[in-house]
Design a protein around this motif. Structure first.
Motif, PDB file in Angstrom:
ATOM      1  N   ASP A 148      -6.852   2.177  -4.313  1.00  0.00           N
ATOM      2  CA  ASP A 148      -8.020   1.662  -3.592  1.00  0.00           C
ATOM      3  C   ASP A 148      -7.853   1.739  -2.084  1.00  0.00           C
ATOM      4  N   ASP A 149      -6.726   2.312  -1.603  1.00  0.00           N
ATOM      5  CA  ASP A 149      -6.497   2.555  -0.184  1.00  0.00           C
ATOM      6  C   ASP A 149      -6.312   1.267   0.625  1.00  0.00           C
ATOM      7  N   THR A 150      -6.049   0.158  -0.063  1.00  0.00           N
ATOM      8  CA  THR A 150      -5.927  -1.130   0.628  1.00  0.00           C
ATOM      9  C   THR A 150      -4.529  -1.329   1.204  1.00  0.00           C
ATOM     10  N   TYR A 151      -3.496  -0.838   0.503  1.00  0.00           N
ATOM     11  CA  TYR A 151      -2.115  -1.082   0.925  1.00  0.00           C
ATOM     12  C   TYR A 151      -1.347   0.224   1.099  1.00  0.00           C
ATOM     13  N   ILE A 152      -0.418   0.191   2.046  1.00  0.00           N
ATOM     14  CA  ILE A 152       0.508   1.297   2.267  1.00  0.00           C
ATOM     15  C   ILE A 152       1.919   0.791   1.996  1.00  0.00           C
ATOM     16  N   ILE A 153       2.703   1.596   1.302  1.00  0.00           N
ATOM     17  CA  ILE A 153       4.106   1.273   1.031  1.00  0.00           C
ATOM     18  C   ILE A 153       4.968   2.272   1.787  1.00  0.00           C
ATOM     19  N   LYS A 154       5.902   1.754   2.568  1.00  0.00           N
ATOM     20  CA  LYS A 154       6.742   2.589   3.418  1.00  0.00           C
ATOM     21  C   LYS A 154       8.201   2.234   3.203  1.00  0.00           C
ATOM     22  N   LEU A 210      -6.342   1.549   8.719  1.00  0.00           N
ATOM     23  CA  LEU A 210      -7.414   2.529   8.842  1.00  0.00           C
ATOM     24  C   LEU A 210      -7.593   3.278   7.524  1.00  0.00           C
ATOM     25  N   PRO A 211      -8.225   2.645   6.523  1.00  0.00           N
ATOM     26  CA  PRO A 211      -8.421   3.322   5.237  1.00  0.00           C
ATOM     27  C   PRO A 211      -9.305   4.551   5.386  1.00  0.00           C
ATOM     28  N   SER A 212      -9.153   5.506   4.468  1.00  0.00           N
ATOM     29  CA  SER A 212      -9.855   6.784   4.577  1.00  0.00           C
ATOM     30  C   SER A 212     -11.364   6.627   4.494  1.00  0.00           C
ATOM     31  N   ILE A 213     -11.851   5.533   3.931  1.00  0.00           N
ATOM     32  CA  ILE A 213     -13.292   5.332   3.810  1.00  0.00           C
ATOM     33  C   ILE A 213     -13.954   5.272   5.185  1.00  0.00           C
ATOM     34  N   LEU A 214     -13.185   4.898   6.232  1.00  0.00           N
ATOM     35  CA  LEU A 214     -13.735   4.836   7.586  1.00  0.00           C
ATOM     36  C   LEU A 214     -13.874   6.221   8.212  1.00  0.00           C
ATOM     37  N   ASN A 215     -13.196   7.221   7.628  1.00  0.00           N
ATOM     38  CA  ASN A 215     -13.327   8.605   8.100  1.00  0.00           C
ATOM     39  C   ASN A 215     -13.031   8.738   9.597  1.00  0.00           C
ATOM     40  N   ILE A 216     -11.890   8.161  10.015  1.00  0.00           N
ATOM     41  CA  ILE A 216     -11.493   8.218  11.421  1.00  0.00           C
ATOM     42  C   ILE A 216     -11.234   9.665  11.831  1.00  0.00           C
TER      43      ILE A 216
END
Length: 373
Positions: A148-154, A210-216
């Motif tokens: 769902d593009d809410t979290y990033i794991i690094k 900056l999730p992809s839904i914002l299309n930065i």
């Protein structure tokens, strides 16, 4: 995946030698990255299932057994025996894996104060396998994101993970203040494949700013320095997502104009965050800036993406990026709401509602006063 047992521990970092641990982790890092890359799918699958398991059992195990005052130093290790794929050329049929969650109660406190419910956090990791993607930074860290593009794991080096534990209480206090643009860390885990030497890998969960839904359109990593601060990526379309200080000065020679109310709140918030980072003895940090070009979102590009050139731009406003109240309109205004994309639009709306890192809210700026002129 066969489950075995859980072990509860209390972390002891008082005798931790930061210099020695830092040097050792830099030596181990290339080996761990190579190991991680070759086992990315297995690690991602195991990690996702473990995060869900730890979330489900937080109240029954961690909350019921942790002594008051140890919330920021507790840890729980879950042991698995993971079945190997049949095509692997090895005599072993299973791989022992240990997944450890660090300060699970403290991170639950953090998720609560920044507005993440237990159900929302768990559901993000239940909706599908983690997606691996390329990290454009020099750290070499491996990256995942949720479906769902809410979290990033690094992935983190050993000393970075231990530092996070040491400053976690300070971050908790700072996160309690609404006016902050600092990265929201919401979980810390380690993966140890016991049959491999030096294979323990730390992974931190962060909110996706900056999730992809914002299309930065453009993404800048700004450090306030000019030394080595120019993107080395050749392809323009990829370079736009890995820009640095000198690129920003080239493309925006006159800077970017933003409303005065936002400017004042943004300046105060950044000064407060920098002051807090200094207190935590952290001097290496960046400002991640995403730019959404309204004109580019409605104009059809005549040139091919691979041949298009980047050009300096005049002073532009970025109100759309900061307008949390209008994010949904901005994201969908170019879509045609016909029968073929209704399902997609409904799905995107749900993702937007899970987007917590709304800049106007984070800098405590009233959008009603800012966007009425």
């Amino acid at each position: 995946m066969n489950e075995l047992t859980d072990t509860l521990n209390i972390l002891s970092l008082e005798d931790w030698n930061a210099t020695a641990t830092g040097v050792l982790s830099h030596i181990k890092n290339p080996i761990q990255n190579t190991f991680f890359t070759s086992n990315s799918d297995l690690i991602g699958k195991t990690l996702r299932q473990s995060i869900v398991y730890f979330a489900e059992t937080l109240n029954t195990v961690d909350q019921s057994s942790c002594i008051l005052g140890n919330e920021f130093r507790s840890a729980r290790t879950h042991k698995y025996k993971s079945l190997r794929s049949p095509d692997e050329k090895t005599s072993e049929t299973t791989t022992p894996i240990e997944i450890t969650t660090y300060a699970p109660i403290a991170f639950e406190y953090i998720r609560t104060i920044i507005g993440i419910t237990a159900n929302d956090f768990q559901s993000s990791f239940e909706c599908g396998e983690l997606i691996s993607f390329v990290n454009t930074g020099r750290s070499g860290s491996q990256m995942y994101k949720t479906q769902d593009d809410t979290y990033i794991i690094k992935t983190l080096r050993d000393h970075e993970a231990k530092l996070l534990i040491r400053i976690l209480a300070g971050l908790y206090l700072h996160y309690s203040h609404k006016s902050s643009l600092m990265t929201r860390y919401v979980g810390l885990y380690s993966v140890n494949m016991c049959s491999i030497v030096s294979s323990e890998i730390y992974c931190v969960i962060m909110l996706n700013n900056l999730p992809s839904i914002l299309n930065i359109h453009e993404l800048y990593d700004l450090k306030g320095s000019s030394v080595g601060r120019h993107s080395s990526i050749d392809l323009p379309i990829k370079r736009l997502k890995a820009l640095k200080d000198l690129d920003f000065e080239l493309f925006y020679p006159y800077g970017i104009r933003i409303p005065s109310d936002i400017y004042r709140r943004l300046k105060l918030t950044l000064e407060s965050d920098i002051c807090e980072l200094r207190k935590l003895m952290i001097t290496d940090f960046s400002l991640m800036l995403g730019v959404y070009q309204l004109d580019e979102s409605i104009q059809k590009t005549e040139n091919n993406e691979k041949t298009s050139k980047l050009k300096p731009k005049p002073q532009l406003g970025i109100s759309a990026l900061f307008a949390a109240i209008t994010i949904e309109q901005t994201a969908f205004e170019s879509n045609n709401f016909d029968e073929t994309n209704k399902t997609s639009n409904v799905s995107n709306t749900k993702l937007i509602k899970k987007f917590i890192m709304k800049p106007l809210h984070l800098i405590a700026c009233s959008q009603e006063n800012t966007f009425t002129h």
